[in-house]
Design a protein around this motif. Structure first.
Motif, mmCIF file in Angstrom:
data_model
loop_
_atom_site.group_PDB
_atom_site.id
_atom_site.type_symbol
_atom_site.label_atom_id
_atom_site.label_comp_id
_atom_site.label_asym_id
_atom_site.label_seq_id
_atom_site.Cartn_x
_atom_site.Cartn_y
_atom_site.Cartn_z
ATOM 1 N N ALA A 142 6.015 7.104 -2.564
ATOM 2 C CA ALA A 142 4.826 7.849 -2.144
ATOM 3 C C ALA A 142 3.579 6.976 -2.231
ATOM 4 C CB ALA A 142 4.678 9.098 -3.011
ATOM 5 N N ARG A 143 3.468 6.192 -3.301
ATOM 6 C CA ARG A 143 2.316 5.300 -3.425
ATOM 7 C C ARG A 143 2.295 4.278 -2.294
ATOM 8 N NH1 ARG A 143 3.839 4.638 -9.091
ATOM 9 N NH2 ARG A 143 2.651 6.051 -10.414
ATOM 10 N N LEU A 144 3.449 3.720 -1.985
ATOM 11 C CA LEU A 144 3.517 2.693 -0.942
ATOM 12 C C LEU A 144 3.117 3.267 0.418
ATOM 13 C CD1 LEU A 144 6.336 0.062 -0.662
ATOM 14 C CD2 LEU A 144 5.341 1.064 1.373
ATOM 15 N N LEU A 145 3.670 4.423 0.753
ATOM 16 C CA LEU A 145 3.362 5.021 2.055
ATOM 17 C C LEU A 145 1.912 5.465 2.153
ATOM 18 C CD1 LEU A 145 6.602 7.164 2.587
ATOM 19 C CD2 LEU A 145 5.991 5.023 3.726
ATOM 20 N N GLY A 146 1.369 5.986 1.057
ATOM 21 C CA GLY A 146 0.011 6.516 1.109
ATOM 22 C C GLY A 146 -1.075 5.465 1.046
ATOM 23 N N SER A 147 -0.772 4.310 0.454
ATOM 24 C CA SER A 147 -1.833 3.315 0.252
ATOM 25 C C SER A 147 -1.534 1.981 0.903
ATOM 26 C CB SER A 147 -2.045 3.107 -1.256
ATOM 27 O OG SER A 147 -0.870 2.580 -1.856
ATOM 28 N N TYR A 148 -0.567 1.923 1.791
ATOM 29 C CA TYR A 148 -0.142 0.629 2.340
ATOM 30 C C TYR A 148 -1.301 -0.101 3.014
ATOM 31 C CZ TYR A 148 2.253 -2.816 5.214
ATOM 32 O OH TYR A 148 2.650 -3.981 5.814
ATOM 33 N N GLY A 149 -1.994 0.592 3.911
ATOM 34 C CA GLY A 149 -3.076 -0.058 4.650
ATOM 35 C C GLY A 149 -4.208 -0.522 3.754
ATOM 36 N N SER A 150 -4.644 0.333 2.837
ATOM 37 C CA SER A 150 -5.771 -0.026 1.960
ATOM 38 C C SER A 150 -5.383 -1.137 0.989
ATOM 39 C CB SER A 150 -6.242 1.211 1.196
ATOM 40 O OG SER A 150 -5.192 1.758 0.413
ATOM 41 N N VAL A 151 -4.146 -1.125 0.493
ATOM 42 C CA VAL A 151 -3.707 -2.169 -0.423
ATOM 43 C C VAL A 151 -3.637 -3.514 0.285
ATOM 44 C CG1 VAL A 151 -1.741 -2.987 -1.783
ATOM 45 C CG2 VAL A 151 -2.491 -0.622 -1.998
ATOM 46 N N MET A 152 -3.114 -3.528 1.504
ATOM 47 C CA MET A 152 -3.044 -4.774 2.254
ATOM 48 C C MET A 152 -4.446 -5.334 2.537
ATOM 49 S SD MET A 152 0.033 -5.835 2.953
ATOM 50 C CE MET A 152 1.164 -5.215 1.729
ATOM 51 N N GLU A 153 -5.369 -4.432 2.814
ATOM 52 C CA GLU A 153 -6.750 -4.880 3.066
ATOM 53 C C GLU A 153 -7.384 -5.432 1.794
ATOM 54 O OE1 GLU A 153 -10.888 -3.214 5.121
ATOM 55 O OE2 GLU A 153 -9.171 -1.876 4.793
ATOM 56 N N ALA A 154 -7.126 -4.774 0.654
ATOM 57 C CA ALA A 154 -7.685 -5.248 -0.610
ATOM 58 C C ALA A 154 -7.092 -6.595 -1.015
ATOM 59 C CB ALA A 154 -7.434 -4.214 -1.711
ATOM 60 N N CYS A 155 -5.853 -6.849 -0.617
ATOM 61 C CA CYS A 155 -5.200 -8.114 -0.943
ATOM 62 C C CYS A 155 -5.523 -9.208 0.060
ATOM 63 C CB CYS A 155 -3.682 -7.920 -1.015
ATOM 64 S SG CYS A 155 -3.135 -6.867 -2.371
ATOM 65 N N GLY A 156 -6.316 -8.904 1.079
ATOM 66 C CA GLY A 156 -6.658 -9.903 2.076
ATOM 67 C C GLY A 156 -5.532 -10.235 3.024
ATOM 68 N N LEU A 157 -4.627 -9.289 3.239
ATOM 69 C CA LEU A 157 -3.482 -9.520 4.108
ATOM 70 C C LEU A 157 -3.631 -8.839 5.463
ATOM 71 C CD1 LEU A 157 -0.592 -9.118 1.496
ATOM 72 C CD2 LEU A 157 -1.600 -11.224 2.379
ATOM 73 N N THR A 158 -4.823 -8.412 5.799
ATOM 74 C CA THR A 158 -5.073 -7.805 7.109
ATOM 75 C C THR A 158 -5.770 -8.821 8.017
ATOM 76 O OG1 THR A 158 -7.161 -6.899 6.289
ATOM 77 C CG2 THR A 158 -5.226 -5.469 6.177
ATOM 78 N N VAL A 159 -5.637 -8.622 9.308
ATOM 79 C CA VAL A 159 -6.265 -9.492 10.302
ATOM 80 C C VAL A 159 -6.978 -8.618 11.329
ATOM 81 C CG1 VAL A 159 -4.578 -11.327 10.014
ATOM 82 C CG2 VAL A 159 -4.175 -9.547 11.712
ATOM 83 N N GLN A 160 -7.882 -9.221 12.055
ATOM 84 C CA GLN A 160 -8.567 -8.490 13.106
ATOM 85 C C GLN A 160 -7.596 -8.171 14.238
ATOM 86 O OE1 GLN A 160 -11.645 -7.274 13.104
ATOM 87 N NE2 GLN A 160 -11.895 -8.075 11.003
ATOM 88 N N PRO A 161 -7.687 -6.962 14.802
ATOM 89 C CA PRO A 161 -6.763 -6.597 15.870
ATOM 90 C C PRO A 161 -7.015 -7.424 17.126
ATOM 91 C CG PRO A 161 -8.471 -4.937 15.650
ATOM 92 C CD PRO A 161 -8.659 -5.896 14.503
ATOM 93 N N SER A 162 -6.006 -7.467 17.975
ATOM 94 C CA SER A 162 -6.158 -8.181 19.234
ATOM 95 C C SER A 162 -7.205 -7.497 20.114
ATOM 96 C CB SER A 162 -4.818 -8.231 19.972
ATOM 97 O OG SER A 162 -4.391 -6.921 20.313
#
Length: 458
Positions: A43-63
């Motif tokens: 439940a934690r993984l599904l609910g916070s996946y996007g925000s956690v990835m952003e906090a860890c610097g693992l997100t990129v700008q969309p195409s």
């Protein structure tokens, strides 16, 4: 009064439930993970996946195309996108999922954030495995699997492959002699080194392999496995007689390879790049695994006249480690300490031992002898092994990779019973017949130990 009664009626079961949950988590972590930890972490993984990835610097700008589509459809703010997540696969020890990395990302970026992901999703540890270019696998471990070792059902054994321990990421540590032909295993007294050796011997005892032992502690470690051993030396004098025979066996196998491939008889052994596995199965010699327990006893001499014998033994052992792989001869060296202070040839022999396993040692210098030249950061992990964790070790190889492992418990009686039951698999090697250990006759009606090892480290 009725309010207090209602509170006690509700609070009593809740307190019992909380206490039972805490007890299960401490005593039976596998059961707790399957019933409580797995749903919560998912439940934690599904609910916070996007925000956690952003906090860890693992997100990129969309195409640009995606940004235009979002603006046209929703007119929302354009946010960075995380790596594409695959299906979550629960296991008995954790979770697994694959991530497709965005352009410009690499597996090291995800591995650097493993500790943050562990805390965000409430698991014991997170490990990153490179699957293929652009795809990594996250292995989430729900609890400390090394505290109570349970080997996985599918451990990946085979010829010259022995599942000998459990890694900290809940996968089996397989000793593959064809991939890592020679290995050095260090460990202090009561560190679990002997348990590791038992698993190796019993795993190979069921295979068509010749087992040879050198145990200069009067054979106290390897003598119980005598029914399955093709040769056993229990003191330096016997070892000095056995090692030349193994060297001659290696040379005979090189001659066989030369004859099969049409190589000129005078070709040096070092220039032959093939091995026995290229020979037809009917002509292929049986593999030989040499176990050297307490290797320091081969180096130490009491008088000056013994130095010549010592130098000859060490030279032959180095030759086996240098040239034995192609001839199907593999060397497993064990000891409490192994360094240049042992004498001439020690450092050269250690350099030929690709695999390294370091149990608890008595000083940092011993850990550096085993791991310092292949993975310096693993030295600190080896020095932090507690005495109350026998069987725990740090395994590495010359590629620089390393991990913590722990061997499950296997009694000496059960290991000896496996060797006795597989005594008929001892291959025919006439050169080793003079060194075949004597097997004591069992009394009639003697109770047999169970063959199946207990998969729990004690």
């Amino acid at each position: 009064m009725s309010d207090w009664t209602t509170l006690l009626e509700v609070g009593g079961p809740l307190a019992a439930l909380g206490g039972g949950s805490a007890y299960t988590r401490a005593r039976h972590p596998g059961v707790y993970w399957s019933t409580v930890g797995l749903p919560l972490s998912t439940a934690r993984l599904l609910g916070s996946y996007g925000s956690v990835m952003e906090a860890c610097g693992l997100t990129v700008q969309p195409s640009r195309l995606r940004a235009l589509a979002v603006r046209a459809a929703t007119r929302r703010e354009i946010r960075p996108v995380p790596p594409r997540r695959g299906i979550i696969r629960p296991t008995s020890t954790g979770l697994r999922l694959r991530l497709r990395l965005a352009p410009g990302q690499e597996p090291a970026d995800v591995a650097a954030s493993a500790e943050r992901l562990r805390h965000a999703w409430g698991v014991h540890a997170v490990y990153v495995k490179d699957v293929k270019p652009g795809v990594v696998e996250l292995r989430l471990v729900g609890f400390d699997v090394l505290r109570d070792v349970r080997m996985p059902r599918k451990a990946g054994g085979g010829l010259l492959k022995v599942p000998v321990a459990l890694r900290e990421d809940a996968t089996a540590f397989v000793r593959d002699y064809r991939a890592v032909p020679h290995q050095l295993t260090l460990g202090a007294t009561l560190s679990g080194k002997s348990m590791y050796l038992r698993h190796l011997v019993t795993g190979l005892a069921r295979q068509p392999v010749a087992l040879v032992g050198i145990d200069c502690k009067r054979g106290v470690e390897l003598a119980p496995f005598a029914p399955r051993l093709s040769a056993l030396a229990t003191d330096p004098r016997q070892a000095a007689e056995l090692l030349p025979v193994l060297v001659r066996e290696m040379e005979d196998r090189y001659d066989l390879i030369k004859a099969r491939q049409g190589i000129a008889p005078g070709t040096p052994d070092e220039e032959i790049t093939s091995d026995i596995w290229g020979l037809p199965e009917l002509q292929r010699p049986v593999p030989v695994v040499l176990f050297v327990d307490e290797v320091a006893e081969l180096f130490l001499v009491a008088t000056k006249k013994d130095e010549e014998q010592r130098d000859e033994m060490v030279t032959q052992l180095i030759r086996l480690a240098q040239l034995g792989r192609a001839a199907g001869i593999y060397v497993e060296v064990c000891g409490q300490r192994f360094g240049a202070e042992l004498g001439k040839g020690a450092t050269m022999l250690r350099a030929q031992l690709t695999g390294r396993v370091c149990h608890r040692v008595n000083d940092e210098a011993s850990a550096k002898m085993a791991l310092g030249d292949i993975a310096p950061e693993a030295v600190y992990a080896a020095c932090s092994i507690a005495p109350e964790m026998p069987g725990l070790a740090v395994a590495g190889d010359t590629s620089g990779g390393w991990s913590r492992i722990r061997t499950p418990f296997l009694s000496l009686a059960d290991a000896a019973e496996v060797c006795h039951a597989s005594a008929h698999l001892v291959p025919d090697l006439p050169a080793l017949d003079p060194f075949r250990p004597a097997v004591p006759v069992r009394p009639i009606g003697a109770p047999a130990s169970r063959l199946k090892p207990v998969p729990v480290t004690e």
